[in-house]
Design a protein around this motif. Sequence first.
Motif, PDB file in Angstrom:
ATOM      1  N   MET A 299      -5.327  -9.226  -3.092  1.00 59.62           N
ATOM      2  CA  MET A 299      -4.434  -9.955  -3.900  1.00 59.62           C
ATOM      3  C   MET A 299      -3.985  -8.955  -5.020  1.00 59.62           C
ATOM      4  O   MET A 299      -2.698  -9.056  -5.260  1.00 59.62           O
ATOM      5  CB  MET A 299      -5.456 -10.842  -4.502  1.00 59.62           C
ATOM      6  CG  MET A 299      -5.585 -12.058  -3.586  1.00 59.62           C
ATOM      7  SD  MET A 299      -6.606 -13.398  -4.262  1.00 59.62           S
ATOM      8  CE  MET A 299      -6.422 -13.753  -5.868  1.00 59.62           C
ATOM      9  N   ILE A 300      -4.602  -8.151  -5.540  1.00 56.80           N
ATOM     10  CA  ILE A 300      -4.120  -7.363  -6.690  1.00 56.80           C
ATOM     11  C   ILE A 300      -3.228  -6.150  -6.030  1.00 56.80           C
ATOM     12  O   ILE A 300      -2.368  -5.966  -6.542  1.00 56.80           O
ATOM     13  CB  ILE A 300      -5.361  -6.476  -7.376  1.00 56.80           C
ATOM     14  CG1 ILE A 300      -6.176  -7.345  -8.130  1.00 56.80           C
ATOM     15  CG2 ILE A 300      -4.864  -5.320  -8.174  1.00 56.80           C
ATOM     16  CD1 ILE A 300      -7.657  -6.825  -8.478  1.00 56.80           C
ATOM     17  N   GLN A 301      -3.546  -5.655  -4.908  1.00 56.51           N
ATOM     18  CA  GLN A 301      -2.527  -4.836  -4.225  1.00 56.51           C
ATOM     19  C   GLN A 301      -1.221  -5.631  -3.964  1.00 56.51           C
ATOM     20  O   GLN A 301      -0.110  -4.819  -4.211  1.00 56.51           O
ATOM     21  CB  GLN A 301      -3.079  -4.444  -2.855  1.00 56.51           C
ATOM     22  CG  GLN A 301      -2.421  -3.366  -2.202  1.00 56.51           C
ATOM     23  CD  GLN A 301      -2.960  -2.711  -0.866  1.00 56.51           C
ATOM     24  OE1 GLN A 301      -3.828  -3.786  -0.279  1.00 56.51           O
ATOM     25  NE2 GLN A 301      -2.543  -1.722  -0.532  1.00 56.51           N
ATOM     26  N   ALA A 302      -1.330  -6.755  -3.303  1.00 58.64           N
ATOM     27  CA  ALA A 302      -0.167  -7.572  -3.249  1.00 58.64           C
ATOM     28  C   ALA A 302       0.778  -7.690  -4.428  1.00 58.64           C
ATOM     29  O   ALA A 302       1.885  -7.621  -4.484  1.00 58.64           O
ATOM     30  CB  ALA A 302      -0.298  -8.962  -2.380  1.00 58.64           C
ATOM     31  N   TYR A 303       0.187  -8.066  -5.601  1.00 62.78           N
ATOM     32  CA  TYR A 303       0.592  -8.227  -6.976  1.00 62.78           C
ATOM     33  C   TYR A 303       1.420  -7.115  -7.502  1.00 62.78           C
ATOM     34  O   TYR A 303       2.735  -7.108  -7.746  1.00 62.78           O
ATOM     35  CB  TYR A 303      -0.087  -8.704  -7.825  1.00 62.78           C
ATOM     36  CG  TYR A 303       0.239  -8.666  -9.294  1.00 62.78           C
ATOM     37  CD1 TYR A 303       1.000  -9.949  -9.746  1.00 62.78           C
ATOM     38  CD2 TYR A 303      -0.013  -7.976 -10.299  1.00 62.78           C
ATOM     39  CE1 TYR A 303       1.440 -10.117 -10.808  1.00 62.78           C
ATOM     40  CE2 TYR A 303       0.360  -8.017 -11.521  1.00 62.78           C
ATOM     41  CZ  TYR A 303       1.377  -9.171 -11.835  1.00 62.78           C
ATOM     42  OH  TYR A 303       1.836  -9.081 -13.141  1.00 62.78           O
ATOM     43  N   GLU A 304       0.389  -6.050  -7.333  1.00 64.11           N
ATOM     44  CA  GLU A 304       1.235  -4.602  -7.505  1.00 64.11           C
ATOM     45  C   GLU A 304       2.516  -4.190  -6.710  1.00 64.11           C
ATOM     46  O   GLU A 304       3.594  -3.888  -7.301  1.00 64.11           O
ATOM     47  CB  GLU A 304       0.202  -3.486  -7.589  1.00 64.11           C
ATOM     48  CG  GLU A 304      -0.869  -3.496  -8.545  1.00 64.11           C
ATOM     49  CD  GLU A 304      -1.845  -2.614  -8.268  1.00 64.11           C
ATOM     50  OE1 GLU A 304      -2.187  -1.982  -7.258  1.00 64.11           O
ATOM     51  OE2 GLU A 304      -2.717  -2.263  -9.300  1.00 64.11           O
ATOM     52  N   GLU A 305       2.475  -4.698  -5.480  1.00 62.13           N
ATOM     53  CA  GLU A 305       3.539  -4.442  -4.722  1.00 62.13           C
ATOM     54  C   GLU A 305       4.793  -5.144  -4.937  1.00 62.13           C
ATOM     55  O   GLU A 305       5.891  -4.939  -5.044  1.00 62.13           O
ATOM     56  CB  GLU A 305       3.144  -4.649  -3.218  1.00 62.13           C
ATOM     57  CG  GLU A 305       3.919  -3.990  -2.211  1.00 62.13           C
ATOM     58  CD  GLU A 305       3.342  -4.222  -0.806  1.00 62.13           C
ATOM     59  OE1 GLU A 305       4.108  -4.823   0.179  1.00 62.13           O
ATOM     60  OE2 GLU A 305       2.084  -3.847  -0.575  1.00 62.13           O
ATOM     61  N   ILE A 306       4.373  -6.450  -5.382  1.00 57.84           N
ATOM     62  CA  ILE A 306       5.723  -7.399  -5.738  1.00 57.84           C
ATOM     63  C   ILE A 306       6.388  -7.131  -7.193  1.00 57.84           C
ATOM     64  O   ILE A 306       7.238  -7.071  -7.360  1.00 57.84           O
ATOM     65  CB  ILE A 306       5.285  -8.851  -6.153  1.00 57.84           C
ATOM     66  CG1 ILE A 306       4.876  -9.238  -4.654  1.00 57.84           C
ATOM     67  CG2 ILE A 306       6.116  -9.921  -6.764  1.00 57.84           C
ATOM     68  CD1 ILE A 306       3.981 -10.753  -4.517  1.00 57.84           C
TER      69      ILE A 306
END
Length: 106
Positions: free
Chosen positions: A94-101
């Motif tokens: 989830m953190i990785q997806a947020y950072e990607e966004i």
Amino acid sequence: MATNAFAAGAYAAVQNIGQTSAAAGAGRATQTGELPDFSAMVGSALGSVRESGQAAEAQAAAVAAGKADVVDVVTAVAESEAAIETLVAVRDRMIQAYEEIMRMPV
């Protein structure tokens, strides 16, 4: 060392987390027209991890009182550990997806 039965049980428990939340969200989606609530699904997963930790603690207390077998404690602790590791992996994704966004150009 984990047995096949333990691995199957841990996998089934993880699958049930998503299905119970999705079923609750799907029921709500048909009644109100809203999409399933992601925060409710995460909350359900946290509750499941908390319950597995409490079960492990209860088993440890039962062994200390002489009312349970050590194998039951080891199994409960291993299941709790697997649930926590799964929760941490989901959090990391989830953190990785947020950072990607956040890195996406607008």
